[in-house]
Structure formats: C-alpha cells, structure tokens
Design a protein around this motif. Structure first.
Motif, short mmCIF file in Angstrom:
data_model
loop_
_atom_site.label_atom_id
_atom_site.label_comp_id
_atom_site.label_asym_id
_atom_site.label_seq_id
_atom_site.Cartn_x
_atom_site.Cartn_y
_atom_site.Cartn_z
N GLU A 54 7.14 14.94 0.65
CA GLU A 54 8.48 15.34 1.03
C GLU A 54 8.61 15.40 2.55
N ALA A 81 3.05 12.74 3.28
CA ALA A 81 3.31 13.83 2.34
C ALA A 81 4.41 13.41 1.37
N SER A 96 9.89 11.79 0.68
CA SER A 96 9.54 11.14 1.93
C SER A 96 10.21 9.78 2.05
N SER A 132 1.34 20.64 1.39
CA SER A 132 2.73 20.67 1.81
C SER A 132 2.91 21.62 2.99
N TRP A 133 3.91 21.35 3.81
CA TRP A 133 4.24 22.26 4.91
C TRP A 133 4.56 23.66 4.38
N ARG A 134 5.05 23.73 3.16
CA ARG A 134 5.44 25.03 2.60
C ARG A 134 4.25 25.99 2.54
#
Length: 296
Positions: free
Chosen positions: A232, A230, A261, A279-281
């Motif tokens: 970040e 990813a 990252s 993204s995890w977001r």
C-alpha cells in the motif's frame, strides 16, 4: 554459503550483512570504510569499487557463492551528476564482472526510478497503473540512467558467465522506528501537493532483505528483474484518487484499488513466492533498530 555484500555499512547493506551472518553464512562486507564494530560470521574490507583492481581482488580472493551488490550513490543531489552516473555504472561493472568470473550468482539493487518519473524535472504519469516490470524505462536523470545501464550490465553478466543475475527494483526504503512517512503524511494535502513520480510508494528494509533472500533461493537462469514495494501507499489514502487530484489526470488503464501501491510486486509473488509483510502502520511505532556493528 560464502556471500559478498557491497555497501555493507549502508542503510540496506548493513541489514543484509546482519541477516546473512545471523543465518550462519560466511559474509564479506565491502564499503568505502569499515564499520566501527565487528560482527560474528562477517569480515569487512574497505574498498573503492570504482577501482577495478580493488574490486576484483576483494571479490575473487574470497571466491564467493553469491554476490549481493547494494553499493551506490543512492540518489541525485548527493554528488555532481556525472559522479553519480560514473560511480554507479563503474562499480556495478567491476562487481558483477568479478562475480561472473567467480561463478557466483548475483542479486543487485536497481531502482523503481528506472521508469523515469521519480527524478524527472516534471514528474509524469506512466502508461498504466499499477506499473510492472514490463513498463517502458525512460529515465532522464543520472541516477536512474545508471540503473538502466546497470541492468544491461546484469544481463550481459548472465549471458557471458552463465550465472543467475537478479535486478531488484526497490521503492523508497524505510526503516523501523523512522518517522519520515509519518511526517510526509501529516504534511500532505492533495489539493496543494507537488506531483510525485514515486506515487507515495515505499518498502520496508526488512522486506528488501527478504526479497534478496528469495532471489538467491530461487535463482533463475539468466537475468530477471523484480519490483520490491509495500502493498500500500504510505498516505493512508486511495491511490488512484490521490494521483488524479495531484496530477490532474490518470492513465486510461488504471486498475488500482483502495490504497494499493502504484507499483506491482505480482511478478515477485508469482516467481519468488515473496510477499511484503511490513507496513508503515506497524513500523512507525516500533523501536528504532538496526545492525549493532554500524552507528545509526
């Protein structure tokens, strides 16, 4: 295309089967067990890929255009060390050799642990950040070492059979709706955290699927390696500052900005035109989902 996917009932493998079948390809899924339900455009066989006869029979009888090899013991601590190493190396040899005999292009799962820091007894800092495909590989655990040998098998297969073989080095693979990154972030304190040789990187399973797709569509001559991460970290913190706090140091060459990252996917961007888009977001708040032919 006719595509073999190994590890077809696993976390990533099942998503790959689902993706290729949905796109109208003829898919053969191989794993130790067949899934509980069927999938249109996919056939499943139970096969032990450490057995040469089973692996070669299944793959050569199907006569694939491409083989996507994701079957493996996925980390240390699941099986005894020797079993982890031997299973991964033996199955990779059998699958890639059969693919080469069939004249099929190959994409297979190596790992970012190949550099050595992830499962090291004492995690250490790489020579520079962000880490790229050219960084020295110094594994000291059986899982990462099996991936090191696997990349040599991949290069041999490409030379011997004149097929394209792509080694993908994914980070920690996450899935939509999971809360593992959220839990890790909530519990994280840089002042007391243990050093982490993964440097809090991850990659969404959907981006792993898309890089496999990109590697098949842009099959190069010979053997190539690509990191899949990813953009970040999953901590929502500045990466370099966090690493320095936890490890007490940074390599002299460090070009990380913000929450970028610690591993670079610049090569995949340049050569495969691949970008991580999840993204995890967003993923943490999505409904848990996955292929319907497997139980989750």
């Amino acid at each position: 295309m006719k595509i073999v996917v190994t590890g077809a009932t696993g976390g990533v493998g099942s998503w790959l089967v689902d993706h290729f079948a949905a796109a109208g390809h003829d898919v053969l899924g191989l794993d130790l067990d067949r899934p509980p339900r069927e999938r249109e455009n996919a056939t499943f066989l139970a096969a032990d890929l450490t057995d040469q006869g089973q692996a070669w029979d299944a793959i050569l009888s199907f006569d694939p255009d491409a083989v996507v090899h994701f079957a493996a013991i996925p980390r240390v601590g699941i099986e005894p060390d020797a079993e982890t190493f031997l299973t991964n190396v033996t199955s990779t040899y059998h699958v890639l050799e059969a693919a080469g005999q069939a004249g099929a292009d190959v994409v297979w799962a190596s790992s970012e642990s190949i550099y050595g820091a992830v499962f090291a007894a004492e995690p250490w800092l790489p020579e520079y950040f962000p880490v790229d495909e050219d960084h020295p590989r110094r594994p000291e655990d059986p899982y990462a070492t099996s991936k090191l040998v696997g990349e040599d098998i991949a290069a041999m297969t490409a030379r011997k059979h004149d097929v394209s073989v792509t080694s993908i080095r994914p980070s920690w693979v996450t899935f939509p709706g999971e809360q593992q990154t959220a839990a890790a972030r909530d519990q994280f304190d840089p002042e007391t955290a243990e050093p982490n040789g993964n440097f809090w990187t991850y990659v969404d399973v959907r981006d792993v699927v898309s890089i496999v797709d990109a590697a098949l569509e842009n099959a190069s001559d010979g053997h190539e390696t690509y990191l899949a991460v990813a953009a970040e970290n999953f901590l929502d913190r500045p990466t370099a500052e966090t690493i320095e706090t936890v490890f007490g140091d940074l390599p002299e060459e460090c070009a990380l900005e913000g929450d970028e990252s610690a591993f670079s996917s610049a090569k995949a961007r340049a050569e495969l035109e691949w970008e991580p888009t999840h993204s995890w977001r967003d993923a943490e708040g999505e409904p848990a989902s996955g292929p319907s032919f497997v139980d989750r």
